[in-house]
Design a protein around this motif. Structure first.
Motif, PDB file in Angstrom:
ATOM      1  N   UNK A  72       0.843  -1.209   0.000  1.00 43.74           N
ATOM      2  CA  UNK A  72       0.000   0.000   0.000  1.00 43.74           C
ATOM      3  C   UNK A  72       0.868   1.245   0.000  1.00 43.74           C
ATOM      4  N   UNK A  73       1.891   1.253   0.829  1.00 43.87           N
ATOM      5  CA  UNK A  73       2.772   2.409   0.928  1.00 43.87           C
ATOM      6  C   UNK A  73       3.540   2.641  -0.370  1.00 43.87           C
ATOM      7  N   UNK A  80       1.516   9.687  -5.020  1.00 49.41           N
ATOM      8  CA  UNK A  80       1.673  11.027  -4.443  1.00 49.41           C
ATOM      9  C   UNK A  80       2.819  11.772  -5.126  1.00 49.41           C
ATOM     10  N   UNK A  81       3.927  11.088  -5.366  1.00 49.56           N
ATOM     11  CA  UNK A  81       5.080  11.783  -5.963  1.00 49.56           C
ATOM     12  C   UNK A  81       4.810  12.162  -7.414  1.00 49.56           C
ATOM     13  N   UNK A  82       4.166  11.284  -8.183  1.00 49.39           N
ATOM     14  CA  UNK A  82       3.923  11.554  -9.596  1.00 49.39           C
ATOM     15  C   UNK A  82       2.861  12.628  -9.793  1.00 49.39           C
ATOM     16  N   UNK A  84       1.204  14.680  -7.218  1.00 52.40           N
ATOM     17  CA  UNK A  84       1.095  15.823  -6.310  1.00 52.40           C
ATOM     18  C   UNK A  84       2.416  16.564  -6.091  1.00 52.40           C
ATOM     19  N   UNK A  85       3.528  15.880  -6.200  1.00 53.09           N
ATOM     20  CA  UNK A  85       4.864  16.468  -5.997  1.00 53.09           C
ATOM     21  C   UNK A  85       4.977  17.318  -4.732  1.00 53.09           C
ATOM     22  N   UNK A  86       4.699  16.725  -3.566  1.00 60.86           N
ATOM     23  CA  UNK A  86       4.825  17.509  -2.339  1.00 60.86           C
ATOM     24  C   UNK A  86       6.294  17.681  -1.953  1.00 60.86           C
ATOM     25  N   UNK A  87       6.523  18.513  -0.974  1.00 54.93           N
ATOM     26  CA  UNK A  87       7.857  18.640  -0.393  1.00 54.93           C
ATOM     27  C   UNK A  87       8.248  17.270   0.170  1.00 54.93           C
ATOM     28  N   UNK A  88       9.464  16.786  -0.071  1.00 53.86           N
ATOM     29  CA  UNK A  88       9.846  15.454   0.399  1.00 53.86           C
ATOM     30  C   UNK A  88       9.692  15.264   1.910  1.00 53.86           C
ATOM     31  N   UNK A  89       9.965  16.304   2.697  1.00 51.46           N
ATOM     32  CA  UNK A  89       9.810  16.179   4.149  1.00 51.46           C
ATOM     33  C   UNK A  89       8.345  15.988   4.531  1.00 51.46           C
ATOM     34  N   UNK A  90       7.451  16.705   3.886  1.00 51.10           N
ATOM     35  CA  UNK A  90       6.012  16.574   4.149  1.00 51.10           C
ATOM     36  C   UNK A  90       5.530  15.185   3.739  1.00 51.10           C
ATOM     37  N   UNK A  91       5.961  14.745   2.574  1.00 46.96           N
ATOM     38  CA  UNK A  91       5.558  13.427   2.086  1.00 46.96           C
ATOM     39  C   UNK A  91       6.058  12.330   3.024  1.00 46.96           C
ATOM     40  N   UNK A  92       7.311  12.420   3.450  1.00 47.15           N
ATOM     41  CA  UNK A  92       7.865  11.420   4.349  1.00 47.15           C
ATOM     42  C   UNK A  92       7.125  11.410   5.684  1.00 47.15           C
ATOM     43  N   UNK A  93       6.794  12.589   6.196  1.00 43.06           N
ATOM     44  CA  UNK A  93       6.094  12.666   7.476  1.00 43.06           C
ATOM     45  C   UNK A  93       4.691  12.072   7.387  1.00 43.06           C
ATOM     46  N   UNK A  94       3.961  12.462   6.362  1.00 47.50           N
ATOM     47  CA  UNK A  94       2.581  11.980   6.210  1.00 47.50           C
ATOM     48  C   UNK A  94       2.564  10.467   5.966  1.00 47.50           C
ATOM     49  N   UNK A  95       3.440   9.980   5.103  1.00 44.25           N
ATOM     50  CA  UNK A  95       3.446   8.545   4.817  1.00 44.25           C
ATOM     51  C   UNK A  95       3.958   7.720   5.999  1.00 44.25           C
TER      52      UNK A  95
END
Length: 130
Positions: A72-73, A80-82, A84-95
């Motif tokens: 799932x992850x 999400x990366x393809x 939404x392209x969030x900030x990597x720190x935000x993406x890592x925290x949320x995931x």
């Protein structure tokens, strides 16, 4: 009269036992609680008195949890990366938060499911005193 060696009687169907275990209920009656803590299986069902201390779930629930959460992850990380392209720190925290929450949700349910399978298949002493 049916011969039990060629045509065994399925008095403990696996699917309902698995579903009851996933709901964290006794695989026999579906009413009593399967756990007395987060992962501690009760010795016997408080409703139907079915002995449950025979279970040998061991590392199976952890392996299944890792398998499911990782798949799932992985899909979510890609999506999400393809898109939404969030900030990597935000993406890592949320995931990370999502991963921990999903793991904590699935672990007792998958352990209950494995106990249900063992009960239905009469594994590890579940069929001894019938």
């Amino acid at each position: 009269m049916t011969d039990t060696k060629t045509n065994p009687i399925d008095d403990r169907p696996t699917k309902p036992a698995m579903l009851r275990g996933f709901r964290q209920r006794c695989p026999n009656c579906g009413e009593g609680m399967l756990f007395k803590g987060y992962l501690k299986v009760v010795d016997s069902c408080p409703v139907c008195s079915e002995d449950l201390h025979h279970h040998r779930a061991d590392d199976g629930p952890a392996y299944l949890t890792i398998l499911i959460v990782a798949h799932v992850l992985g899909f979510l990380m890609h999506f999400v990366w393809v898109y939404l392209r969030p900030d990597p720190f935000v993406m890592a925290t949320v995931l990370t938060i999502f991963s921990v929450a999903l793991s904590l949700y699935l672990l007792p349910r998958l352990k209950g499911m494995i106990v249900g399978i063992q009960w239905a298949r009469r594994m590890h002493g579940f069929g001894q005193a019938d």
